[in-house]
Design an enzyme around this catalytic site. Structure first.
Site, mmCIF file in Angstrom:
data_model
loop_
_atom_site.group_PDB
_atom_site.id
_atom_site.type_symbol
_atom_site.label_atom_id
_atom_site.label_comp_id
_atom_site.label_asym_id
_atom_site.label_seq_id
_atom_site.Cartn_x
_atom_site.Cartn_y
_atom_site.Cartn_z
ATOM 1 C CG HIS A 1 -0.070 -0.390 2.285
ATOM 2 N ND1 HIS A 1 1.004 0.965 3.035
ATOM 3 C CD2 HIS A 1 -0.008 -0.625 3.334
ATOM 4 C CE1 HIS A 1 1.113 0.428 3.879
ATOM 5 N NE2 HIS A 1 0.653 -0.805 4.100
ATOM 6 C CD GLU A 2 1.665 6.530 -1.682
ATOM 7 O OE1 GLU A 2 2.682 6.766 -1.552
ATOM 8 O OE2 GLU A 2 1.518 5.553 -2.449
ATOM 9 C CG HIS B 1 4.283 -1.735 2.243
ATOM 10 N ND1 HIS B 1 2.527 -1.962 1.751
ATOM 11 C CD2 HIS B 1 4.989 -2.535 3.247
ATOM 12 C CE1 HIS B 1 2.278 -3.391 3.220
ATOM 13 N NE2 HIS B 1 3.472 -2.746 3.586
ATOM 14 C CG MET C 1 8.726 4.747 13.307
ATOM 15 S SD MET C 1 9.564 3.822 14.427
ATOM 16 C CE MET C 1 8.745 3.620 16.075
ATOM 17 C CG ASP D 1 4.989 -3.559 14.578
ATOM 18 O OD1 ASP D 1 5.038 -3.525 15.803
ATOM 19 O OD2 ASP D 1 4.246 -4.475 14.315
ATOM 20 C CD GLN E 1 7.815 -5.369 11.840
ATOM 21 O OE1 GLN E 1 7.359 -6.556 12.062
ATOM 22 N NE2 GLN E 1 7.706 -4.635 11.380
ATOM 23 C CG MET F 1 -2.393 3.952 5.132
ATOM 24 S SD MET F 1 -1.012 4.216 3.172
ATOM 25 C CE MET F 1 -2.079 5.670 2.779
ATOM 26 N NE ARG G 1 -3.664 -9.517 10.373
ATOM 27 C CZ ARG G 1 -1.610 -9.526 10.320
ATOM 28 N NH1 ARG G 1 -0.545 -8.023 10.169
ATOM 29 N NH2 ARG G 1 -0.856 -10.513 10.231
#
Length: 291
Positions: free
Chosen positions: A40-41, A43, A154, A156, A159, A190, A193
């Site tokens: 998506h945008e 990424h 950021m 996540d 992570q 975004m 999921r």
């Protein structure tokens, strides 16, 4: 742009590409964006940033079974290879590495990268083993591609903290680049999921960003405490009838220690407000860092 499916092919292609770059300059730099696909945008923004800073950009697309629990959505995780390749090329990727599970794990894996302490809370508490899978696959991808820089959103935040921790502990030469969370026009972070949400769930999911945006006002209230602030956060999320809170916590960042008082909040350290909320069967995460 080249799409490659084996470890040997991506290593060979990158070796040749680096040599070509180094014919015109002293060194070459490789930027990497590890993903599970269904781009998506958010990424694409990582790819564009890597392209602006590096000579060569590699996007990996691999739905990693090690980071899914037995009741989670590995088989249902959205996949669209043709669309992903088109979007990666539009954003400026030079290579897309799309290995199969058999290519990455040709035999049952006996070696794992395990980060302790910061993986025991937040998503780690409700998804045991998840971050072992993340740390292991990202380490494998770094060894395969050998990037100079790797780009992570950021959204996540836990992570990112885990990846920064093991790269530091293991003296990895990869520089981890934190990138801002990209959002839909209504503020929803975004995520691949988001496609699982039905119309009403999607409408109510904006309560996450609305809650994060109200925190400044709550902190400014006289007599505010961490306990009251947590109650405000949870109460605002629960005003959405379909929301089911997994966690809503206030922690230091990147150490992810509990914050006990507003004195700690106002001290000179980053504070993470992290949310994980289910709407139907879809679990969404979001966060905001203060200070």
């Amino acid at each position: 742009m080249q799409a490659l499916h084996t470890i040997n092919d991506i290593r060979s292609a990158l070796k040749q590409a680096r040599r070509a770059v180094e014919q015109t300059k002293l060194t070459s730099t490789v930027g990497m964006i590890p993903t599970m696909g269904y781009l998506h945008e958010g990424h694409m923004s990582l790819i564009r940033r890597a392209k602006s800073e590096c000579d060569l950009v590699v996007v990996s697309i691999f739905v990693n079974p090690l980071q899914f629990g037995p009741t989670e959505d590995f088989d249902k995780y959205p996949r669209d290879a043709e669309r992903d390749l088109r979007l990666a090329e539009e954003a400026g990727a030079d290579f897309v590495f799309m290995p199969s599970v058999q290519e990455m794990y040709p035999a049952p894996i006996k070696t794992k990268v395990i980060v302790t302490s910061i993986t025991d809370v937040l998503c780690g508490a409700s998804r045991p083993g998840h971050f072992d899978g993340v740390a292991t696959v990202v380490t494998k991808l770094f060894h395969i591609v050998q990037p100079d820089q790797a780009y992570f959103g950021m959204k996540d935040a836990q992570q990112v903290a885990v990846i920064e921790q093991f790269t530091a502990d293991l003296n990895s030469p990869v520089r981890i680049v934190r990138c801002e969370t990209l959002r839909e026009p209504d503020g929803l972070a975004m995520s691949s999921r988001n496609v699982y949400l039905n119309e009403e769930q999607r409408k109510q999911a904006v309560v996450l960003i609305e809650t994060l945006r109200r925190i400044d006002d709550w902190v400014a209230e006289p007599g505010m405490t961490i306990e009251k602030l947590t109650q405000h956060i949870r109460g605002n999320i629960e005003s959405a009838p379909l929301a089911r809170i997994d966690y809503a916590e206030i922690r230091t960042y990147p150490g992810l220690e509990p914050v006990a008082s507003m004195e700690e909040w106002h001290a000179n350290q980053p504070i993470l407000v992290a949310l994980a909320v289910k709407f139907g069967g879809t679990r969404l995460i979001d966060n905001r860092i203060f200070g």
